[in-house]
Scaffold this motif. Structure first.
Motif, PDB file in Angstrom:
ATOM      1  N   GLY A  26      52.553  41.443  31.295  1.00  0.00           N
ATOM      2  CA  GLY A  26      52.408  40.241  30.483  1.00  0.00           C
ATOM      3  C   GLY A  26      51.531  39.246  31.229  1.00  0.00           C
ATOM      4  O   GLY A  26      51.367  39.318  32.449  1.00  0.00           O
ATOM      5  N   TRP A  27      50.947  38.304  30.477  1.00  0.00           N
ATOM      6  CA  TRP A  27      50.005  37.351  31.080  1.00  0.00           C
ATOM      7  C   TRP A  27      50.675  36.469  32.129  1.00  0.00           C
ATOM      8  O   TRP A  27      50.113  36.206  33.187  1.00  0.00           O
ATOM      9  N   ARG A  28      51.887  35.980  31.841  1.00  0.00           N
ATOM     10  CA  ARG A  28      52.547  35.040  32.756  1.00  0.00           C
ATOM     11  C   ARG A  28      52.840  35.686  34.112  1.00  0.00           C
ATOM     12  O   ARG A  28      52.543  35.110  35.159  1.00  0.00           O
ATOM     13  N   GLU A  29      53.414  36.865  34.092  1.00  0.00           N
ATOM     14  CA  GLU A  29      53.720  37.536  35.364  1.00  0.00           C
ATOM     15  C   GLU A  29      52.446  37.970  36.088  1.00  0.00           C
ATOM     16  O   GLU A  29      52.358  37.880  37.311  1.00  0.00           O
ATOM     17  N   LEU A  30      51.466  38.409  35.321  1.00  0.00           N
ATOM     18  CA  LEU A  30      50.191  38.796  35.924  1.00  0.00           C
ATOM     19  C   LEU A  30      49.547  37.607  36.635  1.00  0.00           C
ATOM     20  O   LEU A  30      49.033  37.737  37.743  1.00  0.00           O
ATOM     21  N   ALA A  31      49.629  36.429  36.017  1.00  0.00           N
ATOM     22  CA  ALA A  31      49.083  35.212  36.629  1.00  0.00           C
ATOM     23  C   ALA A  31      49.853  34.817  37.875  1.00  0.00           C
ATOM     24  O   ALA A  31      49.278  34.251  38.813  1.00  0.00           O
ATOM     25  N   SER A  32      51.143  35.122  37.925  1.00  0.00           N
ATOM     26  CA  SER A  32      51.912  34.793  39.129  1.00  0.00           C
ATOM     27  C   SER A  32      51.615  35.774  40.262  1.00  0.00           C
ATOM     28  O   SER A  32      51.670  35.412  41.429  1.00  0.00           O
ATOM     29  N   ILE A  33      51.266  36.998  39.920  1.00  0.00           N
ATOM     30  CA  ILE A  33      50.934  38.001  40.934  1.00  0.00           C
ATOM     31  C   ILE A  33      49.518  37.777  41.472  1.00  0.00           C
ATOM     32  O   ILE A  33      49.281  37.819  42.678  1.00  0.00           O
ATOM     33  N   ILE A  34      48.576  37.554  40.554  1.00  0.00           N
ATOM     34  CA  ILE A  34      47.177  37.305  40.918  1.00  0.00           C
ATOM     35  C   ILE A  34      46.828  35.918  40.399  1.00  0.00           C
ATOM     36  O   ILE A  34      46.688  35.717  39.203  1.00  0.00           O
ATOM     37  N   ASN A  35      46.691  34.977  41.301  1.00  0.00           N
ATOM     38  CA  ASN A  35      46.522  33.572  40.953  1.00  0.00           C
ATOM     39  C   ASN A  35      45.066  33.255  40.598  1.00  0.00           C
ATOM     40  O   ASN A  35      44.310  32.745  41.416  1.00  0.00           O
ATOM     41  N   ILE A  36      44.690  33.590  39.360  1.00  0.00           N
ATOM     42  CA  ILE A  36      43.358  33.242  38.875  1.00  0.00           C
ATOM     43  C   ILE A  36      43.503  32.612  37.491  1.00  0.00           C
ATOM     44  O   ILE A  36      44.361  32.996  36.704  1.00  0.00           O
ATOM     45  N   ASN A  37      42.651  31.634  37.212  1.00  0.00           N
ATOM     46  CA  ASN A  37      42.763  30.841  35.988  1.00  0.00           C
ATOM     47  C   ASN A  37      42.595  31.642  34.709  1.00  0.00           C
ATOM     48  O   ASN A  37      43.176  31.291  33.685  1.00  0.00           O
ATOM     49  N   ASP A  42      44.850  29.919  28.584  1.00  0.00           N
ATOM     50  CA  ASP A  42      44.386  30.574  27.365  1.00  0.00           C
ATOM     51  C   ASP A  42      43.868  31.985  27.653  1.00  0.00           C
ATOM     52  O   ASP A  42      42.691  32.290  27.411  1.00  0.00           O
ATOM     53  N   PRO A  43      44.722  32.864  28.178  1.00  0.00           N
ATOM     54  CA  PRO A  43      44.261  34.185  28.611  1.00  0.00           C
ATOM     55  C   PRO A  43      43.913  35.108  27.437  1.00  0.00           C
ATOM     56  O   PRO A  43      44.542  35.065  26.382  1.00  0.00           O
ATOM     57  N   SER A  44      42.903  35.903  27.647  1.00  0.00           N
ATOM     58  CA  SER A  44      42.543  36.976  26.719  1.00  0.00           C
ATOM     59  C   SER A  44      41.851  38.072  27.528  1.00  0.00           C
ATOM     60  O   SER A  44      41.344  37.818  28.622  1.00  0.00           O
ATOM     61  N   VAL A  45      41.846  39.256  26.983  1.00  0.00           N
ATOM     62  CA  VAL A  45      41.181  40.364  27.668  1.00  0.00           C
ATOM     63  C   VAL A  45      39.688  40.059  27.791  1.00  0.00           C
ATOM     64  O   VAL A  45      39.092  40.249  28.851  1.00  0.00           O
ATOM     65  N   LYS A  46      39.087  39.538  26.736  1.00  0.00           N
ATOM     66  CA  LYS A  46      37.649  39.256  26.740  1.00  0.00           C
ATOM     67  C   LYS A  46      37.262  38.243  27.819  1.00  0.00           C
ATOM     68  O   LYS A  46      36.318  38.465  28.581  1.00  0.00           O
TER      69      LYS A  46
END
Length: 71
Positions: A26-37, A42-46
């Motif tokens: 999921g986006w939230r956990e992924l952002a906590s693992i890898i700290n990039i904006n 407003d995360p999206s694959v694109k």
């Protein structure tokens, strides 16, 4: 076309990597693992692909997480 026996990511597209990581974490956990904006705001694959293709250090982190998670 040469074979790349030592490259475990050979044949796997960056889009597949990001998509599988998002499905798994999921986006939230992924952002906590890898700290990039691009994973936080407003995360999206694109948008993530656009950033990762221009930023080698971030791409390296994403690829390493993929290998740790799925390989």
């Amino acid at each position: 076309m040469q074979s790349q026996p030592n490259n475990r990511l050979h044949g796997i597209k960056l889009e597949q990597i990001v998509t599988q990581l998002v499905e798994h974490y999921g986006w939230r956990e992924l952002a906590s693992i890898i700290n990039i904006n691009c994973f936080k705001t407003d995360p999206s694959v694109k948008s993530s692909l656009k950033f990762l293709r221009k930023t080698p250090w971030a791409r390296d982190k994403v690829e390493a997480l993929y290998l740790d998670t799925f390989c």
